[in-house]
Design a protein around this motif. Structure first.
Motif, PDB file in Angstrom:
ATOM      1  N   ASN A  27     -15.898  37.978  27.896  1.00  0.00           N
ATOM      2  CA  ASN A  27     -16.875  37.035  28.207  1.00  0.00           C
ATOM      3  C   ASN A  27     -17.385  36.231  26.858  1.00  0.00           C
ATOM      4  OD1 ASN A  27     -19.354  35.922  29.201  1.00  0.00           O
ATOM      5  ND2 ASN A  27     -19.764  37.597  30.648  1.00  0.00           N
ATOM      6  N   SER A 187     -23.642  28.952  31.796  1.00  0.00           N
ATOM      7  CA  SER A 187     -22.558  28.224  31.366  1.00  0.00           C
ATOM      8  C   SER A 187     -21.930  29.100  30.188  1.00  0.00           C
ATOM      9  CB  SER A 187     -23.039  27.066  30.509  1.00  0.00           C
ATOM     10  OG  SER A 187     -23.882  27.572  29.635  1.00  0.00           O
ATOM     11  N   ILE A 188     -21.078  28.680  29.442  1.00  0.00           N
ATOM     12  CA  ILE A 188     -20.582  29.657  28.373  1.00  0.00           C
ATOM     13  C   ILE A 188     -21.573  29.911  27.267  1.00  0.00           C
ATOM     14  CG2 ILE A 188     -18.336  28.218  28.536  1.00  0.00           C
ATOM     15  CD1 ILE A 188     -18.921  26.635  26.024  1.00  0.00           C
ATOM     16  N   LYS A 194     -24.898  25.707  33.531  1.00  0.00           N
ATOM     17  CA  LYS A 194     -23.885  24.700  33.396  1.00  0.00           C
ATOM     18  C   LYS A 194     -24.408  23.458  33.679  1.00  0.00           C
ATOM     19  CE  LYS A 194     -20.555  27.768  35.712  1.00  0.00           C
ATOM     20  NZ  LYS A 194     -19.613  27.985  36.822  1.00  0.00           N
ATOM     21  N   ASP A 273     -15.097  28.169  30.612  1.00  0.00           N
ATOM     22  CA  ASP A 273     -15.625  28.946  31.817  1.00  0.00           C
ATOM     23  C   ASP A 273     -16.245  30.155  31.079  1.00  0.00           C
ATOM     24  OD1 ASP A 273     -14.924  31.536  33.634  1.00  0.00           O
ATOM     25  OD2 ASP A 273     -15.178  29.822  35.017  1.00  0.00           O
ATOM     26  N   ASN A 275     -16.209  33.285  31.742  1.00  0.00           N
ATOM     27  CA  ASN A 275     -15.184  34.271  31.671  1.00  0.00           C
ATOM     28  C   ASN A 275     -14.115  34.069  30.628  1.00  0.00           C
ATOM     29  OD1 ASN A 275     -16.481  35.910  33.875  1.00  0.00           O
ATOM     30  ND2 ASN A 275     -15.628  34.433  35.055  1.00  0.00           N
ATOM     31  N   TYR A 276     -14.066  33.015  30.007  1.00  0.00           N
ATOM     32  CA  TYR A 276     -13.100  32.900  28.800  1.00  0.00           C
ATOM     33  C   TYR A 276     -13.380  33.520  27.774  1.00  0.00           C
ATOM     34  CZ  TYR A 276     -11.318  28.663  31.271  1.00  0.00           C
ATOM     35  OH  TYR A 276     -10.775  27.733  32.227  1.00  0.00           O
TER      36      TYR A 276
END
Length: 332
Positions: A27, A187-188, A194, A273, A275-276
């Motif tokens: 994450n 968001s990231i 976001k 994203d 989840n990156y």
């Protein structure tokens, strides 16, 4: 203007990028939860951000001290440089506090305050860079009236607006525009949503385009002035060509450094994203902080008035045999 995230650890109410998210997946965003905090291993990326923040704070604290110490540094140009140094100083302190709080004090309140503080500081830094660009353009475009009271009022108005907007951007996550209760909106950079980071990134892109346009106009004015001087002297000397080339090169370095520092993070905030892998967030954020480390070198330490003030501050006296040339805001 981009967000400057505080990086959180999963399972802890503090700003830290987690090593794993729910289900053990990687994450890349801040994650806050109500579970009891577990002992946190120090993340090397967090250490690098803290070291960067320390260097930023030390460099810019010296600039702020010099400008406050020297009564001669009260012109609009140095007011703008002081604003930039103050914003970068706060950003550096924010990175240090973020590192301390994420391993010592873990709470949602601290996380939101840290994120808001960093967003406001970096937003003020980018806004001050825009104000400096506008000032350089005005010093060339309106050279005859630049030193009027109207210019001073314009500079102070720009700074008040820049800091006001930056403060509002920093307060947004604190006042409720966050994803603490809606993880799907994160968001990231948690706890920023976001839509929040999209707003910040769009603001940065707008500022970057304005600066690009102004620096192109400055290049045109510099080249036109050099050509006019050459016509008055009936020939174009090598010194005129070298001076013009140096000025244009310096402008390119200034804008290129700014873009190279912030553009990757701004773009990743839009396309990334949550989840990156977290390394992507760190790898784009760290260069963005370097801009605040480079700013005092470009805008302060190269200025000969500040060099003279540093000489007086550290040596206690000024040697008349050392020559310093007063520089105007249009010097690039």
């Amino acid at each position: 203007m981009e967000p400057a995230p505080a990086l959180n650890e999963s399972g802890a109410a503090a700003p830290r990028l987690p090593a794993t998210g729910a289900g053990g997946s990687s994450n890349a965003s801040l994650e806050l939860s109500s579970r009891p905090p577990a002992p946190a291993a120090v993340n090397p990326w967090d250490v690098m951000l803290c070291v960067s923040g320390t260097a930023i704070a030390c460099e810019n604290a010296l600039v702020v001290a010099i400008i406050c110490y020297s009564p001669a540094l009260r012109t609009p140009m140095f007011v703008l440089v002081g604003s930039l140094a103050t914003a970068d100083l706060l950003a550096g302190l924010g990175l240090i506090l973020n590192f301390v709080f994420q391993y010592v004090i873990r709470s949602e309140t601290v996380s939101l305050l840290t994120v808001g503080f960093l967003v406001a500081s970096f937003a003020a830094s980018v806004s001050s860079l825009l104000a400096i660009t506008v000032d350089r353009y005005l010093s060339l475009y309106n050279a005859l009236t630049y030193y009027s009271e109207r210019t001073v009022l314009c500079i102070h108005t720009m700074l008040a607006g820049a800091w006001g907007v930056s403060l509002c951007l920093g307060l947004l996550p604190v006042l409720g525009w966050n994803c603490l209760h809606d993880p799907a909106a994160c968001s990231i950079v948690r706890p920023l949503t976001k839509s929040n980071v999209t707003l910040l990134s769009a603001s940065f892109f707008l500022i970057f385009l304005i600066m690009l346009h102004l620096y192109i106009e400055i290049c045109k004015i510099v080249c036109r002035h050099a050509h006019q001087i050459a016509l008055q002297q009936h020939f174009l000397t090598a010194s005129h060509y070298v001076a013009t080339k140096k000025g244009v090169s310096t402008l390119a370095i200034i804008l290129g450094t700014f873009g190279a520092s912030w553009l990757p993070f701004a773009i990743y905030c839009v396309v990334g994203d949550p989840n990156y892998p977290s390394v992507y967030t760190y790898a784009t954020l760290l260069p963005a902080t370097y801009n605040s480390m480079i700013n005092p070198i470009i805008y302060a330490y190269r200025n000969q008035e500040i060099q003279r003030s540093m000489w007086v501050l550290f040596c206690g006296c000024f040697q008349a045999k050392v020559s310093f040339r007063s520089r105007s805001p249009s010097d690039v």
